[in-house]
Motif scaffolding. Structure first.
Motif, mmCIF file in Angstrom:
data_model
loop_
_atom_site.group_PDB
_atom_site.id
_atom_site.type_symbol
_atom_site.label_atom_id
_atom_site.label_comp_id
_atom_site.label_asym_id
_atom_site.label_seq_id
_atom_site.Cartn_x
_atom_site.Cartn_y
_atom_site.Cartn_z
ATOM 1 N N UNK A 178 -8.947 -2.304 -1.937
ATOM 2 C CA UNK A 178 -8.373 -1.228 -2.829
ATOM 3 C C UNK A 178 -7.105 -1.144 -2.212
ATOM 4 N N UNK A 179 -6.890 -0.799 -0.993
ATOM 5 C CA UNK A 179 -5.708 -0.170 -0.548
ATOM 6 C C UNK A 179 -4.730 -1.300 -0.073
ATOM 7 N N UNK A 180 -5.150 -2.641 -0.008
ATOM 8 C CA UNK A 180 -4.675 -3.901 0.640
ATOM 9 C C UNK A 180 -4.150 -4.752 -0.604
ATOM 10 N N UNK A 181 -4.971 -4.868 -1.399
ATOM 11 C CA UNK A 181 -4.844 -5.565 -2.423
ATOM 12 C C UNK A 181 -4.636 -5.317 -3.980
ATOM 13 N N UNK A 182 -4.704 -4.176 -4.230
ATOM 14 C CA UNK A 182 -4.582 -3.543 -5.219
ATOM 15 C C UNK A 182 -3.054 -3.329 -5.754
ATOM 16 N N UNK A 183 -2.421 -3.571 -6.837
ATOM 17 C CA UNK A 183 -1.032 -3.598 -6.996
ATOM 18 C C UNK A 183 -0.633 -2.221 -6.837
ATOM 19 N N UNK A 184 -1.213 -1.067 -6.977
ATOM 20 C CA UNK A 184 -0.841 -0.037 -6.870
ATOM 21 C C UNK A 184 -0.556 0.412 -5.313
ATOM 22 N N UNK A 185 -1.183 -0.014 -4.474
ATOM 23 C CA UNK A 185 -0.878 0.156 -2.978
ATOM 24 C C UNK A 185 -0.286 -0.961 -2.185
ATOM 25 N N UNK A 186 -0.887 -2.359 -2.448
ATOM 26 C CA UNK A 186 -0.593 -3.318 -1.503
ATOM 27 C C UNK A 186 0.033 -4.537 -2.503
ATOM 28 N N UNK A 187 -0.406 -5.645 -2.209
ATOM 29 C CA UNK A 187 -0.194 -6.951 -3.117
ATOM 30 C C UNK A 187 -1.413 -7.799 -3.411
ATOM 31 N N UNK A 188 -1.891 -8.180 -4.552
ATOM 32 C CA UNK A 188 -2.999 -8.924 -4.924
ATOM 33 C C UNK A 188 -2.687 -10.426 -4.355
ATOM 34 N N UNK A 189 -1.607 -10.704 -4.089
ATOM 35 C CA UNK A 189 -1.032 -12.193 -3.739
ATOM 36 C C UNK A 189 -0.298 -12.223 -2.588
ATOM 37 N N UNK A 190 -0.329 -13.151 -1.871
ATOM 38 C CA UNK A 190 0.345 -13.473 -0.427
ATOM 39 C C UNK A 190 1.974 -13.507 -0.932
ATOM 40 N N UNK A 191 2.665 -12.755 -0.294
ATOM 41 C CA UNK A 191 4.166 -12.732 -0.655
ATOM 42 C C UNK A 191 4.919 -13.985 -0.287
ATOM 43 N N UNK A 192 5.642 -14.572 -1.222
ATOM 44 C CA UNK A 192 6.373 -15.768 -0.856
ATOM 45 C C UNK A 192 7.102 -15.975 0.400
ATOM 46 N N UNK A 193 7.801 -14.697 0.775
ATOM 47 C CA UNK A 193 8.770 -14.704 1.925
ATOM 48 C C UNK A 193 7.970 -14.519 3.279
ATOM 49 N N UNK A 194 6.583 -14.117 3.116
ATOM 50 C CA UNK A 194 6.073 -13.684 4.354
ATOM 51 C C UNK A 194 5.747 -14.901 5.319
ATOM 52 N N UNK A 195 6.202 -14.655 6.616
ATOM 53 C CA UNK A 195 6.509 -15.584 7.617
ATOM 54 C C UNK A 195 4.719 -16.129 7.863
ATOM 55 N N UNK A 196 4.382 -17.464 8.159
ATOM 56 C CA UNK A 196 3.472 -17.677 8.820
ATOM 57 C C UNK A 196 3.154 -17.218 10.025
ATOM 58 N N UNK A 197 1.760 -16.911 10.330
ATOM 59 C CA UNK A 197 1.335 -16.247 11.550
ATOM 60 C C UNK A 197 1.715 -14.970 11.711
ATOM 61 N N UNK A 198 2.712 -14.281 11.261
ATOM 62 C CA UNK A 198 3.124 -13.105 11.184
ATOM 63 C C UNK A 198 3.347 -12.271 9.900
ATOM 64 N N UNK A 199 2.106 -12.706 9.048
ATOM 65 C CA UNK A 199 2.168 -11.934 7.747
ATOM 66 C C UNK A 199 1.113 -11.000 7.734
ATOM 67 N N UNK A 200 1.672 -9.638 7.460
ATOM 68 C CA UNK A 200 0.575 -8.547 7.360
ATOM 69 C C UNK A 200 -0.584 -8.820 6.449
ATOM 70 N N UNK A 201 -0.151 -9.540 4.801
ATOM 71 C CA UNK A 201 -1.368 -9.710 4.065
ATOM 72 C C UNK A 201 -2.439 -10.766 4.656
ATOM 73 N N UNK A 202 -2.043 -11.695 5.502
ATOM 74 C CA UNK A 202 -2.898 -12.626 5.963
ATOM 75 C C UNK A 202 -4.087 -11.887 6.937
#
Length: 301
Positions: free
Chosen positions: A245-269
């Motif tokens: 909920x707190x990582x992937x809900x749009x109210x608190x986090x991001x339901x999809x992987x951010x497009x500009x997120x660096x591979x290997x250093x992405x918090x979403x991953x």
């Protein structure tokens, strides 16, 4: 069958099915890290981890074979059956991890730029790493407690699951420190507390079983383990609900992987890895709770 090595040697330690499996473990482990050290090569944290796994498992396996062949394990203040069962399960998990990581990061089909000889050594090391995993998994299957059999706790399904739970928790911790942004919310900090508490208690249960000190406790160890497992299930249920909920809900986090997120250093991953293994550990604790109702704890084997 009488031992031909005299009263001081236990030839069954190297001639029984479990003994043969351990000899194969020693052979495959030595071959794997020798190939890598000689020509295959390793680098960065991934390669160092693989080399540690192969050398550590080789050293402990040699120690176990030596102790059983010479009966030296009877002089140790350990519950030998619990120790060997716990190590076999841990080595199985570590060896399969290394068997996946090494070819993933170091093996390639082409010769450029490392050269064909280095490539061949790395492929050979990967093959032996896979055989090493099979050898350890075989020991787990051979020593696992059968229905109705009196066996040490760590050889039971519940005991083996304790090792897997702790191993999965280590994967979660690895993802947490990889820029997971868990400190952003109090709720996600609660999840980290759940992972930490369950990991520590699980390790303590394994440690008491391996050292054979459960009989010295002033409270019933087996009942306490079942109560803890039930509590761990409830705690992991809360984490399995809160973390997504707190990582992937749009109210608190991001339901999809951010497009500009660096591979290997992405918090979403990292957050996704934690979510997946949270559900894995929840399932493991549920299965553990189901099996813990059907076993009796033996601390002195």
């Amino acid at each position: 069958m009488e031992s031909t090595g005299g009263p001081y040697l236990n030839t069954a330690a190297v001639t029984s099915p479990v003994g043969i499996a351990r000899l194969l473990q020693m052979t495959f482990g030595c071959t794997t890290f020798s190939l890598v050290a000689h020509q295959g090569g390793f680098s960065a944290a991934y390669g160092t981890f693989c080399m540690f796994v192969w050398t550590f498992c080789f050293a402990i396996t040699v120690f176990i074979i030596t102790c059983e062949f010479t009966h030296l394990h009877s002089c140790l203040t350990l519950s030998w059956g619990n120790f060997t069962a716990a190590f076999a399960m841990l080595a199985t998990l570590m060896s399969i991890t290394a068997a996946v990581i090494y070819p993933l990061y170091f093996v390639q089909l082409g010769c450029y730029p490392i050269g064909c000889e280095v490539r061949d050594f790395r492929i050979a090391a990967s093959v032996f790493a896979g055989l090493l995993f099979i050898a350890y998994a075989t020991e787990v299957c051979l020593t696992r407690a059968k229905p109705g059999q009196v066996s040490s706790y760590m050889a039971t399904i519940s005991g083996l699951l304790k090792i897997v739970q702790a191993f999965v928790a280590c994967i979660i911790f690895g993802a947490l420190v990889n820029d997971s942004q868990y400190s952003k919310y109090v709720a996600t900090q609660w999840c980290v507390a759940v992972y930490s508490f369950c990991f520590v208690v699980t390790v303590v249960v394994v440690a008491f079983s391996v050292t054979g000190k459960t009989a010295l406790l002033w409270f019933p160890f087996e009942r306490s383990v079942v109560v803890y497992t039930f509590g761990a299930v409830l705690l992991y249920v809360s984490a399995a609900v809160i973390w997504p909920v707190f990582c992937f809900d749009s109210k608190y986090g991001s339901p999809r992987r951010p497009g500009l997120c660096a591979k290997g250093r992405c918090p979403w991953d990292s957050q996704l890895v934690i979510a997946i293994f949270t559900y894995v550990n929840l399932l493991l604790y549920v299965v553990d709770l189901a099996y813990s109702q059907r076993i009796r704890f033996i601390s002195h084997l």
